[in-house]
Motif scaffolding. Structure first.
Motif, short mmCIF file in Angstrom:
data_model
loop_
_atom_site.label_atom_id
_atom_site.label_comp_id
_atom_site.label_asym_id
_atom_site.label_seq_id
_atom_site.Cartn_x
_atom_site.Cartn_y
_atom_site.Cartn_z
N UNK A 1 53.93 50.29 37.31
CA UNK A 1 53.28 50.53 38.53
C UNK A 1 51.87 50.46 38.07
N UNK A 2 51.71 50.90 36.65
CA UNK A 2 49.78 50.64 36.04
C UNK A 2 49.58 49.75 36.03
N UNK A 3 50.61 48.46 35.12
CA UNK A 3 50.36 47.00 35.66
C UNK A 3 49.48 46.66 36.62
N UNK A 4 50.23 46.65 38.05
CA UNK A 4 49.64 46.43 39.20
C UNK A 4 49.05 47.33 39.34
N UNK A 5 48.91 48.44 38.80
CA UNK A 5 46.97 49.20 39.78
C UNK A 5 45.99 48.39 38.85
N UNK A 6 46.20 48.57 37.76
CA UNK A 6 45.03 48.42 36.98
C UNK A 6 44.60 46.32 37.47
N UNK A 7 45.72 45.61 37.62
CA UNK A 7 45.81 44.28 38.35
C UNK A 7 44.75 44.53 39.79
N UNK A 8 45.34 45.52 40.70
CA UNK A 8 44.62 45.57 41.44
C UNK A 8 43.24 46.16 41.59
N UNK A 9 42.61 46.46 40.81
CA UNK A 9 40.79 47.23 40.59
C UNK A 9 40.78 45.78 39.99
N UNK A 10 40.76 45.21 39.13
CA UNK A 10 40.79 43.39 38.78
C UNK A 10 39.94 43.12 39.44
N UNK A 11 41.10 42.50 41.05
CA UNK A 11 40.99 41.77 41.23
C UNK A 11 40.28 41.99 42.95
N UNK A 12 40.26 43.12 42.81
CA UNK A 12 39.46 44.13 43.90
C UNK A 12 37.78 43.17 43.42
N UNK A 13 37.19 44.02 42.46
CA UNK A 13 36.36 43.61 41.88
C UNK A 13 36.20 41.94 42.16
N UNK A 14 37.08 41.71 42.13
CA UNK A 14 36.14 39.35 41.82
C UNK A 14 36.20 39.82 43.90
N UNK A 15 37.26 39.56 44.43
CA UNK A 15 36.61 39.66 45.53
C UNK A 15 35.82 39.92 46.41
N UNK A 16 35.22 41.36 46.02
CA UNK A 16 34.32 41.83 46.50
C UNK A 16 33.00 41.08 45.74
N UNK A 17 32.87 39.88 44.88
CA UNK A 17 32.09 39.21 44.03
C UNK A 17 31.95 37.78 44.60
N UNK A 18 33.24 37.49 45.71
CA UNK A 18 33.40 36.19 45.93
C UNK A 18 32.95 36.43 47.83
N UNK A 19 33.47 37.65 47.84
CA UNK A 19 33.36 37.42 49.83
C UNK A 19 32.33 37.27 50.27
N UNK A 20 32.36 35.58 50.86
CA UNK A 20 31.49 35.64 51.96
C UNK A 20 32.08 34.57 53.21
N UNK A 21 30.77 34.71 54.38
CA UNK A 21 31.07 34.86 56.04
C UNK A 21 31.45 33.74 55.73
N UNK A 22 31.03 32.03 54.68
CA UNK A 22 31.62 31.01 54.73
C UNK A 22 33.15 30.82 54.44
N UNK A 23 32.92 31.03 53.29
CA UNK A 23 34.23 31.39 52.95
C UNK A 23 35.41 31.97 53.45
N UNK A 24 35.26 32.69 54.20
CA UNK A 24 35.79 33.74 55.24
C UNK A 24 36.58 32.12 56.68
N UNK A 25 35.32 31.45 56.96
CA UNK A 25 35.07 31.06 58.10
C UNK A 25 36.33 29.64 57.64
N UNK A 26 36.28 29.03 56.46
CA UNK A 26 36.36 28.50 55.93
C UNK A 26 38.14 27.96 56.24
N UNK A 27 38.38 29.42 55.53
CA UNK A 27 39.77 29.86 55.67
C UNK A 27 40.60 29.89 56.95
N UNK A 28 39.57 30.51 57.63
CA UNK A 28 39.88 31.05 59.46
C UNK A 28 40.11 29.47 60.11
#
Length: 192
Positions: A1-28
């Motif tokens: 479970x610790x492996x998932x928690x560490x990965x979760x923290x790392x990927x949440x940080x990466x997602x926050x940096x990527x997050x943009x309205x343009x990318x979100x609308x492209x996905x949608x």
């Protein structure tokens, strides 16, 4: 479970940096053009958090297309939830975990999931359709019973070759990113 928690923290940080309205609308926009979306009568969505791929555009689009739209309500702390139909954003209230949920006093519960698709939230997906979620298990429990199509929304940069999984993890059928659709087992172009 610790492996998932560490990965979760790392990927949440990466997602926050990527997050943009343009990318979100492209996905949608890629999802909206698919037959999966066009042919579904009911769209099971979730009200996105600030750093998630925004689902507001999808909710609005689905409502404008005359589709039935339903969002989840957490009914207990054991990972159980029900979906309720909404007619507009005015039907939402702040519920568990500060997530916008349908007001169960004015929205009807979904009893029939036929001809629907379920958009499943996650921090990251892998190419097999497995997701790294928030660790509460709500969607894994729901997907065990759900027999229609499930779809994950994810930025390209957060799709991994393989994520750590548990025996109770349920993969989605498709992953939609800002440039492609991944069907578990093979990749399609963005024309759906």
């Amino acid at each position: 479970m610790s492996e998932k928690n560490e990965l979760r923290k790392e990927l949440l940080l990466k997602r926050r940096k990527l997050h943009s309205k343009y990318l979100d609308e492209s996905v949608a926009n890629i999802l909206i053009k698919t037959d999966i979306f066009k042919n579904a009568k009911t769209i099971l969505l979730y009200a996105s958090l600030d750093d998630e791929i925004s689902t507001d555009f999808l909710i609005e689009c689905a409502l404008n297309c005359g589709k039935r739209v339903a969002l989840p309500v957490c009914i207990d702390k054991n990972g159980n939830m029900d979906f309720y139909y909404i007619n507009s954003f005015d039907d939402l209230v702040t519920g568990h975990f500060s997530v916008r949920e349908p007001d169960i006093n004015k929205c009807g519960i979904v009893n029939d999931y036929s001809n629907s698709i379920c958009i499943v939230p996650a921090i990251s997906y892998d190419e097999r359709g497995y997701r790294l979620g928030y660790g509460k298990g709500y969607y894994d429990r729901f997907l065990q019973k759900y027999t229609s199509i499930s779809v994950g929304l994810c930025y390209n940069e957060l799709v991994k070759k393989e994520l750590p999984i548990n025996s109770f993890d349920i993969p989605v059928d498709y992953i939609v990113t800002q440039s492609r659709i991944i069907s578990v087992g093979f990749e399609e172009d963005n024309n759906g």
